[in-house]
Design a protein around this motif. Sequence first.
Motif, PDB file in Angstrom:
ATOM      1  N   SER A 145      -1.446  -1.123  -4.220  1.00  0.00           N
ATOM      2  CA  SER A 145      -2.667  -0.521  -3.726  1.00  0.00           C
ATOM      3  C   SER A 145      -2.332   0.919  -3.320  1.00  0.00           C
ATOM      4  O   SER A 145      -1.366   1.139  -2.600  1.00  0.00           O
ATOM      5  CB  SER A 145      -3.158  -1.332  -2.523  1.00  0.00           C
ATOM      6  N   VAL A 197      -7.201   2.585  -4.905  1.00  0.00           N
ATOM      7  CA  VAL A 197      -7.001   2.319  -6.328  1.00  0.00           C
ATOM      8  C   VAL A 197      -5.978   1.198  -6.446  1.00  0.00           C
ATOM      9  O   VAL A 197      -4.923   1.249  -5.808  1.00  0.00           O
ATOM     10  CB  VAL A 197      -6.487   3.586  -7.065  1.00  0.00           C
ATOM     11  N   GLY A 204      -6.183  -3.455  -0.237  1.00  0.00           N
ATOM     12  CA  GLY A 204      -6.264  -4.201  -1.489  1.00  0.00           C
ATOM     13  C   GLY A 204      -5.784  -5.614  -1.214  1.00  0.00           C
ATOM     14  O   GLY A 204      -4.719  -5.799  -0.623  1.00  0.00           O
ATOM     15  N   SER A 220       0.824  -1.200   0.000  1.00  0.00           N
ATOM     16  CA  SER A 220       0.000   0.000   0.000  1.00  0.00           C
ATOM     17  C   SER A 220       0.860   1.252   0.000  1.00  0.00           C
ATOM     18  O   SER A 220       1.859   1.335   0.715  1.00  0.00           O
ATOM     19  CB  SER A 220      -0.912   0.011   1.226  1.00  0.00           C
ATOM     20  N   PRO A 246     -10.593   6.342  -0.810  1.00  0.00           N
ATOM     21  CA  PRO A 246     -10.736   5.446  -1.963  1.00  0.00           C
ATOM     22  C   PRO A 246      -9.434   4.674  -2.175  1.00  0.00           C
ATOM     23  O   PRO A 246      -8.343   5.213  -1.982  1.00  0.00           O
ATOM     24  CB  PRO A 246     -11.005   6.391  -3.137  1.00  0.00           C
ATOM     25  N   LEU A 257      -5.973   6.904  -1.563  1.00  0.00           N
ATOM     26  CA  LEU A 257      -6.100   8.326  -1.887  1.00  0.00           C
ATOM     27  C   LEU A 257      -6.668   9.080  -0.683  1.00  0.00           C
ATOM     28  O   LEU A 257      -7.268   8.470   0.203  1.00  0.00           O
ATOM     29  CB  LEU A 257      -7.007   8.499  -3.106  1.00  0.00           C
ATOM     30  N   SER A 294      -3.410  -0.403  -8.849  1.00  0.00           N
ATOM     31  CA  SER A 294      -2.659  -0.152 -10.074  1.00  0.00           C
ATOM     32  C   SER A 294      -1.879  -1.414 -10.423  1.00  0.00           C
ATOM     33  O   SER A 294      -1.184  -1.971  -9.577  1.00  0.00           O
ATOM     34  CB  SER A 294      -1.698   1.020  -9.856  1.00  0.00           C
TER      35      SER A 294
END
Length: 133
Positions: free
Chosen positions: A70, A84, A55, A31, A82, A73, A86
């Motif tokens: 992970s 995300v 994640g 993360s 949130p 944000l 990637s």
Amino acid sequence: MGKVGRKRAENYRLTAFRDFLGKCSLMDLESKGCAFTWTNNRTGDQFVKERLDKGLCNLDWRITYPNAESIALPAIGFDHSPIVISLHSRKDKKMRVFRYEAFWAEDEESMLLVKKKVWAEGESQGLNIVQKL
């Protein structure tokens, strides 16, 4: 429900969740970003931040996407950040900044290196001062 009962229920839920992750062979993705993903939006002594959101993936997925990460944000207007996922980590190349140290001018060995090895010889021959710098 008393304090002890609530604590026991919280421990049970945490243990059950960890057991679930183990049975499904899920692991936490690396993360980046915000260290905490949830806040209770209170102030003072009542203010709490935690890393609740993650994640997750299994080993096969991790092998397929080895650079995945992970990214948490900032939580703007919400109590959760949130997340995300990637698939391609960004390897931002940081430019190394050259910093001249004033004491180098006083060091004999440094001055000889600049005068004889770098400035007067080799690839710097025929270059103007801006190019040599």
